[in-house]
Design an enzyme around this catalytic site. Structure first.
Site, PDB file in Angstrom:
ATOM      1  N   ASP A  62       0.820  -1.215   0.000  1.00 63.63           N
ATOM      2  CA  ASP A  62       0.000   0.000   0.000  1.00 63.63           C
ATOM      3  C   ASP A  62       0.854   1.265   0.000  1.00 63.63           C
ATOM      4  O   ASP A  62       2.076   1.206   0.179  1.00 63.63           O
ATOM      5  CB  ASP A  62      -0.957  -0.005   1.212  1.00 63.63           C
ATOM      6  CG  ASP A  62      -0.279  -0.450   2.507  1.00 63.63           C
ATOM      7  OD1 ASP A  62       0.969  -0.444   2.571  1.00 63.63           O
ATOM      8  OD2 ASP A  62      -0.993  -0.810   3.457  1.00 63.63           O
ATOM      9  N   ASP A 108      -7.442  -2.760  14.316  1.00 63.93           N
ATOM     10  CA  ASP A 108      -8.855  -3.016  13.974  1.00 63.93           C
ATOM     11  C   ASP A 108      -9.016  -4.231  13.052  1.00 63.93           C
ATOM     12  O   ASP A 108     -10.078  -4.448  12.481  1.00 63.93           O
ATOM     13  CB  ASP A 108      -9.475  -1.762  13.331  1.00 63.93           C
ATOM     14  CG  ASP A 108      -8.764  -1.349  12.034  1.00 63.93           C
ATOM     15  OD1 ASP A 108      -7.815  -2.045  11.612  1.00 63.93           O
ATOM     16  OD2 ASP A 108      -9.158  -0.318  11.454  1.00 63.93           O
ATOM     17  N   GLU A 120      -9.599  -1.772   5.421  1.00 61.16           N
ATOM     18  CA  GLU A 120     -10.248  -1.480   6.695  1.00 61.16           C
ATOM     19  C   GLU A 120     -11.498  -2.354   6.867  1.00 61.16           C
ATOM     20  O   GLU A 120     -12.000  -2.922   5.893  1.00 61.16           O
ATOM     21  CB  GLU A 120     -10.637   0.001   6.722  1.00 61.16           C
ATOM     22  CG  GLU A 120      -9.450   0.955   6.643  1.00 61.16           C
ATOM     23  CD  GLU A 120      -8.646   1.037   7.943  1.00 61.16           C
ATOM     24  OE1 GLU A 120      -8.625   0.068   8.719  1.00 61.16           O
ATOM     25  OE2 GLU A 120      -8.014   2.092   8.175  1.00 61.16           O
TER      26      GLU A 120
HETATM   27  C1  GLP Z   1      -0.485   0.121   8.525  1.00 59.35           C
HETATM   28  C2  GLP Z   1      -0.105  -0.697   7.304  1.00 59.35           C
HETATM   29  C3  GLP Z   1      -0.309  -2.174   7.531  1.00 59.35           C
HETATM   30  C4  GLP Z   1       0.303  -2.581   8.866  1.00 59.35           C
HETATM   31  C5  GLP Z   1      -0.389  -1.848   9.982  1.00 59.35           C
HETATM   32  C6  GLP Z   1       0.135  -2.203  11.359  1.00 59.35           C
HETATM   33  O1  GLP Z   1      -1.809   0.474   8.568  1.00 59.35           O
HETATM   34  N1  GLP Z   1      -0.827  -0.281   6.144  1.00 59.35           N
HETATM   35  O2  GLP Z   1       0.269  -2.900   6.465  1.00 59.35           O
HETATM   36  O3  GLP Z   1       0.171  -3.967   9.048  1.00 59.35           O
HETATM   37  O4  GLP Z   1      -0.170  -0.458   9.767  1.00 59.35           O
HETATM   38  O5  GLP Z   1       1.296  -1.478  11.616  1.00 59.35           O
HETATM   39  P1  GLP Z   1       2.278  -1.680  12.835  1.00 59.35           P
HETATM   40  O6  GLP Z   1       3.144  -2.816  12.459  1.00 59.35           O
HETATM   41  O7  GLP Z   1       3.031  -0.392  12.906  1.00 59.35           O
HETATM   42  O8  GLP Z   1       1.451  -1.933  14.026  1.00 59.35           O
END
Ligand code: GLP
Length: 260
Positions: free
Chosen positions: A67, A136, A143
């Site tokens: 993404d 979430d 989402e």
């Molecule tokens: C973002 C990314 C996800 C990732 C998530 C959790 O929203 N788009 O790919 O898995 O965050 O991130 P973290 O590893 O910082 O908790």
């Protein structure tokens, strides 16, 4: 689904990096799906270490990131383009022309999404997809309420996700972009193999819903229950709300015996 519960986040980084590097060793020209966020940073550090020690080369690997924020210039400090270069690409022998991220600056975003899907197809699909999970239950930026058949498209981020990611921007949630281009749940589930990492108590509910909850668009990660080759690697805090924790530990011990 293989559930691997490890003592610490460091062990999750070590074990995941070891697995990724083994796959790269077996198929040097493999296609690797990559994730951003805090969770995979330790994995990337370990992968760089394998490279520095001459144990792996990424020169023939093709990568696709999950993404990218919409509207952030590529070289913005918080773009996922910058993140991937700083955390991984520039520290090993990745071939830049084979490292792909969605184009969040495209004038025609839907054309950019279609082009991304085409590029994945032309590369022969993703062999191994690395994933984190949002608090979430989102994967990539899918989402809650994302179609479980969704493809790469623009998604609006939830308030929760913008608050969670505000720490990277060192700014209030209002300054985190509202939109992102993300591979769809359907796109992700076409990967041959999926490796999801989760660490820390803050992920315990999302992890429980992913592994033990019903398959529902309200928890996009739960779609992975339908995939035939998924490994979820967790540290103890992230695994702390699993009802069948002891069973997963038992199965994993048997699995390791078989592999020895
Ligand atoms: C973002 C990314 C996800 C990732 C998530 C959790 O929203 N788009 O790919 O898995 O965050 O991130 P973290 O590893 O910082 O908790």
């Amino acid at each position: 689904m293989r559930v691997v519960i490890l003592e610490s986040a460091k062990q999750v980084s070590q074990r995941s990096a070891k697995h990724i590097c083994q796959v790269v060793e077996e198929i040097p020209s493999m296609t690797l799906g990559l994730a951003t966020g805090g969770t995979p940073v330790g994995t990337y550090r370990e992968m760089i270490e394998y490279y520095r020690q001459g144990q792996v080369s990424f020169a023939q690997v093709t990568t696709f990131n999950l993404d990218e924020y919409v509207g952030l210039p590529r070289n913005h400090a918080q773009s996922y383009y910058t993140f991937m270069h700083q955390q991984l690409f520039e520290h090993a022998d990745f071939e830049q022309s084979r490292c792909h991220l969605p184009d969040g600056e495209a004038e025609d975003l839907s054309a950019a999404c279609e082009a991304y899907e085409r590029a994945i197809d032309e590369a022969g699909g993703i062999d191994l997809q690395l994933l984190g999970i949002g608090t979430d239950g989102h994967i990539a930026f899918n989402e809650p309420s994302s179609s479980l058949a969704s493809r790469t498209r623009v998604k609006a981020l939830t308030r929760q996700t913008r608050e969670d990611n505000a720490r990277f921007f060192d700014a209030p949630a209002e300054e985190v972009p509202k939109l992102a281009i993300t591979m769809g749940v359907g796109t992700i589930c076409e990967a041959t193999e999926i490796l999801l990492l989760a660490t820390g108590k803050g992920k315990a509910n999302a992890v429980r819903d992913l592994i033990e909850g019903p398959v529902t668009a309200q928890v996009p990660a739960s779609a992975l229950q339908l995939h035939p080759h998924v490994t979820v690697m967790l540290d103890e805090p992230a695994a702390s709300r699993l009802a069948r924790r002891d069973y997963y530990l038992h199965v994993e011990a048997l699995q390791l015996e078989l592999e020895a």
